[in-house]
Design a protein around this motif. Structure first.
Motif, PDB file in Angstrom:
ATOM      1  N   GLY A  83      79.531  23.483 143.942  1.00 47.72           N
ATOM      2  CA  GLY A  83      78.796  22.278 144.333  1.00 47.72           C
ATOM      3  C   GLY A  83      77.968  21.715 143.194  1.00 47.72           C
ATOM      4  N   THR A  84      77.371  22.604 142.399  1.00 44.28           N
ATOM      5  CA  THR A  84      76.588  22.165 141.245  1.00 44.28           C
ATOM      6  C   THR A  84      77.475  21.479 140.212  1.00 44.28           C
ATOM      7  OG1 THR A  84      74.942  23.912 141.556  1.00 44.28           O
ATOM      8  CG2 THR A  84      75.073  22.918 139.365  1.00 44.28           C
ATOM      9  N   ALA A  85      78.673  22.008 140.014  1.00 45.46           N
ATOM     10  CA  ALA A  85      79.600  21.394 139.061  1.00 45.46           C
ATOM     11  C   ALA A  85      79.944  19.967 139.480  1.00 45.46           C
ATOM     12  CB  ALA A  85      80.864  22.234 138.951  1.00 45.46           C
ATOM     13  N   ALA A 148      63.988  24.054 133.836  1.00 40.29           N
ATOM     14  CA  ALA A 148      62.692  23.546 134.297  1.00 40.29           C
ATOM     15  C   ALA A 148      61.939  22.796 133.204  1.00 40.29           C
ATOM     16  CB  ALA A 148      61.841  24.701 134.822  1.00 40.29           C
ATOM     17  N   THR A 149      62.158  23.172 131.935  1.00 37.94           N
ATOM     18  CA  THR A 149      61.433  22.514 130.845  1.00 37.94           C
ATOM     19  C   THR A 149      61.891  21.068 130.634  1.00 37.94           C
ATOM     20  OG1 THR A 149      63.008  23.342 129.177  1.00 37.94           O
ATOM     21  CG2 THR A 149      61.062  24.696 129.624  1.00 37.94           C
ATOM     22  N   LEU A 150      62.977  20.666 131.275  1.00 40.00           N
ATOM     23  CA  LEU A 150      63.428  19.273 131.165  1.00 40.00           C
ATOM     24  C   LEU A 150      62.397  18.303 131.731  1.00 40.00           C
ATOM     25  CD1 LEU A 150      67.129  19.789 132.304  1.00 40.00           C
ATOM     26  CD2 LEU A 150      66.359  19.256 129.976  1.00 40.00           C
ATOM     27  N   ALA A 151      61.574  18.776 132.666  1.00 36.34           N
ATOM     28  CA  ALA A 151      60.578  17.902 133.286  1.00 36.34           C
ATOM     29  C   ALA A 151      59.593  17.360 132.246  1.00 36.34           C
ATOM     30  CB  ALA A 151      59.830  18.664 134.385  1.00 36.34           C
ATOM     31  N   GLU A 152      59.215  18.207 131.274  1.00 30.49           N
ATOM     32  CA  GLU A 152      58.254  17.773 130.254  1.00 30.49           C
ATOM     33  C   GLU A 152      58.838  16.654 129.387  1.00 30.49           C
ATOM     34  OE1 GLU A 152      57.116  21.196 128.035  1.00 30.49           O
ATOM     35  OE2 GLU A 152      56.466  22.325 129.798  1.00 30.49           O
ATOM     36  N   ILE A 207      68.927  25.008 138.703  1.00 27.94           N
ATOM     37  CA  ILE A 207      67.941  25.865 139.369  1.00 27.94           C
ATOM     38  C   ILE A 207      68.431  26.266 140.753  1.00 27.94           C
ATOM     39  CG2 ILE A 207      65.609  25.920 140.346  1.00 27.94           C
ATOM     40  CD1 ILE A 207      64.774  24.098 137.967  1.00 27.94           C
ATOM     41  N   TYR A 208      68.975  25.303 141.481  1.00 27.29           N
ATOM     42  CA  TYR A 208      69.492  25.616 142.815  1.00 27.29           C
ATOM     43  C   TYR A 208      70.680  26.569 142.732  1.00 27.29           C
ATOM     44  CZ  TYR A 208      71.726  25.083 147.344  1.00 27.29           C
ATOM     45  OH  TYR A 208      72.310  25.339 148.559  1.00 27.29           O
ATOM     46  N   LYS A 213      67.173  27.840 145.387  1.00 23.31           N
ATOM     47  CA  LYS A 213      66.018  27.072 145.834  1.00 23.31           C
ATOM     48  C   LYS A 213      66.016  25.714 145.127  1.00 23.31           C
ATOM     49  CE  LYS A 213      63.167  31.221 146.492  1.00 23.31           C
ATOM     50  NZ  LYS A 213      61.919  31.926 146.083  1.00 23.31           N
ATOM     51  N   ARG A 214      65.518  24.714 145.815  1.00 20.20           N
ATOM     52  CA  ARG A 214      65.473  23.378 145.234  1.00 20.20           C
ATOM     53  C   ARG A 214      64.110  23.134 144.596  1.00 20.20           C
ATOM     54  NH1 ARG A 214      70.012  20.867 146.474  1.00 20.20           N
ATOM     55  NH2 ARG A 214      71.162  21.488 148.351  1.00 20.20           N
TER      56      ARG A 214
END
Length: 219
Positions: A83-85, A148-152, A207-208, A213-214
């Motif tokens: 699903g992620t792909a 997660a570091t993509l948010a910065e 991450i999911y 987890k989302r």
């Protein structure tokens, strides 16, 4: 070949196709901004024509994923990978669409000179491309922290977008042609901001996929 061995080989092929698609999309973003910076109409036409190639990648990846589901009886964790792909490929296709949008703006400037040298827009593009590379590495490494570091970096692109929008609006006056070009440059900045958002979507998918987890990276 046992079923699980065949499944893992199919997953490796899927990953190879995703990375090839990602590399092509990154090149399109680079070329699109380059075409605008140099007002290179031939390059802009090449970008628009290459969109079909990206669509072909999306079709291939969708078919690989459907085949995996239909033939390999994947477990729950496997379904997250598949699903992620699909989600990553969809976001990559939309990023490519924004590259095409920028190329079309290059063509709208035919016969003109830029009202100002482009500085912030190429900077936004460089950060977005770096984000895209990081997102795909996080996918191949199954690295939640890296995703997660993509948010910065997305926050940085947002700030640059706000800055360039304010700058270009402040340059507007009574000259229609000048205002039209400035408006289109604002659109270019908006497209790049959307590219960064799509990349954070990829990070959320990673991450999911890994943690089940989302996590919202577009806050």
């Amino acid at each position: 070949m046992d079923t699980r061995s065949g499944f893992h080989q199919s997953l490796e092929l899927l990953q190879t196709e995703l990375l090839a698609m990602g590399n092509s999309v990154e090149n399109l973003i680079h070329q699109a901004v380059d075409s605008l910076t140099r007002l290179d109409e031939k390059l802009a036409h090449d970008i628009i024509e290459s969109d079909d190639h990206i669509d072909d990648y999306l079709t291939t990846i969708d078919e690989l994923c459907l085949r995996l589901i239909a033939l390999q009886q994947p477990m729950a964790s496997d379904l997250r990978i598949i699903g992620t792909a699909i989600k990553i490929a969809t976001d990559l296709e939309r990023i490519a669409d924004h590259a095409v949008d920028i190329a079309r703006i290059t063509l709208r400037f035919s016969g003109e000179e830029l009202v100002k040298p482009l500085e912030t827009i190429p900077q936004m593009a460089e950060i977005a491309k770096e984000m895209l590379r990081e997102s795909l590495i996080s996918y191949t490494e199954r690295n939640v922290h890296r995703a997660a570091t993509l948010a910065e970096k997305d926050d940085l692109v947002d700030k640059l977008y706000s800055n360039v929008m304010q700058e270009l609006i402040s340059m507007m006056g009574v000259d229609y042609n000048r205002n039209r070009q400035l408006t289109h440059l604002i659109l270019v900045a908006h497209y790049l901001e959307r590219v960064a958002d799509h990349v954070t979507n990829i990070g959320e998918g990673v991450i999911y996929m890994v943690a089940g987890k989302r996590k919202d990276l577009n806050i």
